[in-house]
Design a protein around this motif. Structure first.
Motif, mmCIF file in Angstrom:
data_model
loop_
_atom_site.group_PDB
_atom_site.id
_atom_site.type_symbol
_atom_site.label_atom_id
_atom_site.label_comp_id
_atom_site.label_asym_id
_atom_site.label_seq_id
_atom_site.Cartn_x
_atom_site.Cartn_y
_atom_site.Cartn_z
ATOM 1 N N LEU A 16 0.823 -1.324 0.052
ATOM 2 C CA LEU A 16 0.080 0.011 0.130
ATOM 3 C C LEU A 16 0.731 1.066 0.201
ATOM 4 N N GLY A 17 2.037 1.285 0.828
ATOM 5 C CA GLY A 17 2.762 2.413 0.935
ATOM 6 C C GLY A 17 3.441 2.737 -0.233
ATOM 7 N N VAL A 18 3.985 1.412 -1.084
ATOM 8 C CA VAL A 18 4.559 1.784 -2.267
ATOM 9 C C VAL A 18 3.796 2.236 -3.471
ATOM 10 N N LEU A 19 2.570 1.605 -3.489
ATOM 11 C CA LEU A 19 1.482 1.924 -4.839
ATOM 12 C C LEU A 19 1.264 3.577 -4.374
ATOM 13 N N CYS A 20 0.837 3.978 -3.210
ATOM 14 C CA CYS A 20 0.570 5.365 -2.772
ATOM 15 C C CYS A 20 1.872 6.209 -3.076
ATOM 16 N N GLY A 21 2.966 5.833 -2.621
ATOM 17 C CA GLY A 21 3.900 6.747 -2.648
ATOM 18 C C GLY A 21 4.322 6.902 -4.151
#
Length: 176
Positions: A16-21
């Motif tokens: 989630l953090g990778v895709l949002c970031g």
């Protein structure tokens, strides 16, 4: 906290953090007390601000999603093991070859990689599948059509190839 996590916060950093970031700059604005909800949850809620990046790193969303799914699917495994299950557009990927092409140590774990490294992995995977197409076709931001890349006219940052299966074959899909 998972949306805004970085590799420094390994316990919360994930897909989630990778895709949002990759597409946004995220930050927590403030916490909302449990008393604001009925029934009150046993966790702390937060309001998160997501600001779209002006120029996100050039990467195909589906390839990045597949890479992160495989990498974070087995959190305690090294990348050379967790990426063995990687398949993009029906093509099984050689994890060792892909990691070498991206210049990433296979003994690292997914939570140790930065967003930029996941983008490099996704682009390397696409180049493995479509070695020629990733060099000769680009998505024209004005028309939304795939056009040949010309050396005298740089392509916009939104370079992309969308993958779709049709009659057992692969092709680039033109939007619209």
């Amino acid at each position: 906290e998972r949306i805004v996590a970085t590799p420094d916060q390994r316990a919360d950093y994930g897909r989630l953090g990778v895709l949002c970031g990759w597409r946004t700059m995220a930050r927590i604005l403030f916490d909302v007390p449990a008393s604001a909800f009925t029934p009150p949850p046993k966790v702390t809620s937060s309001v998160v601000e997501l600001i779209p990046r002006v120029a996100p790193l050039a990467c195909e969303r589906k390839a990045l999603a597949a890479i992160t799914l495989a990498a974070f699917g087995q959190r305690r495994k090294m990348l050379r093991q967790s990426l063995k299950s990687l398949s993009i557009a029906g093509n099984n990927m050689d994890a060792g070859q892909l990691l070498a092409k991206a210049g990433i140590d296979g003994s690292k774990r997914a939570e140790e990689l930065k967003i930029e490294q996941f983008v490099v992995l996704a682009n390397a995977a696409l180049e493995e599948i479509f070695p020629r197409a990733t060099r000769i076709l680009g998505l024209d931001g004005d028309t939304g059509r795939f056009v040949p890349i010309r050396e005298d006219k740089p392509m916009p940052v939104a370079f992309s190839i969308e993958l779709k299966k049709r009659d057992g074959g692969m092709f680039g899909r033109q939007p619209g």
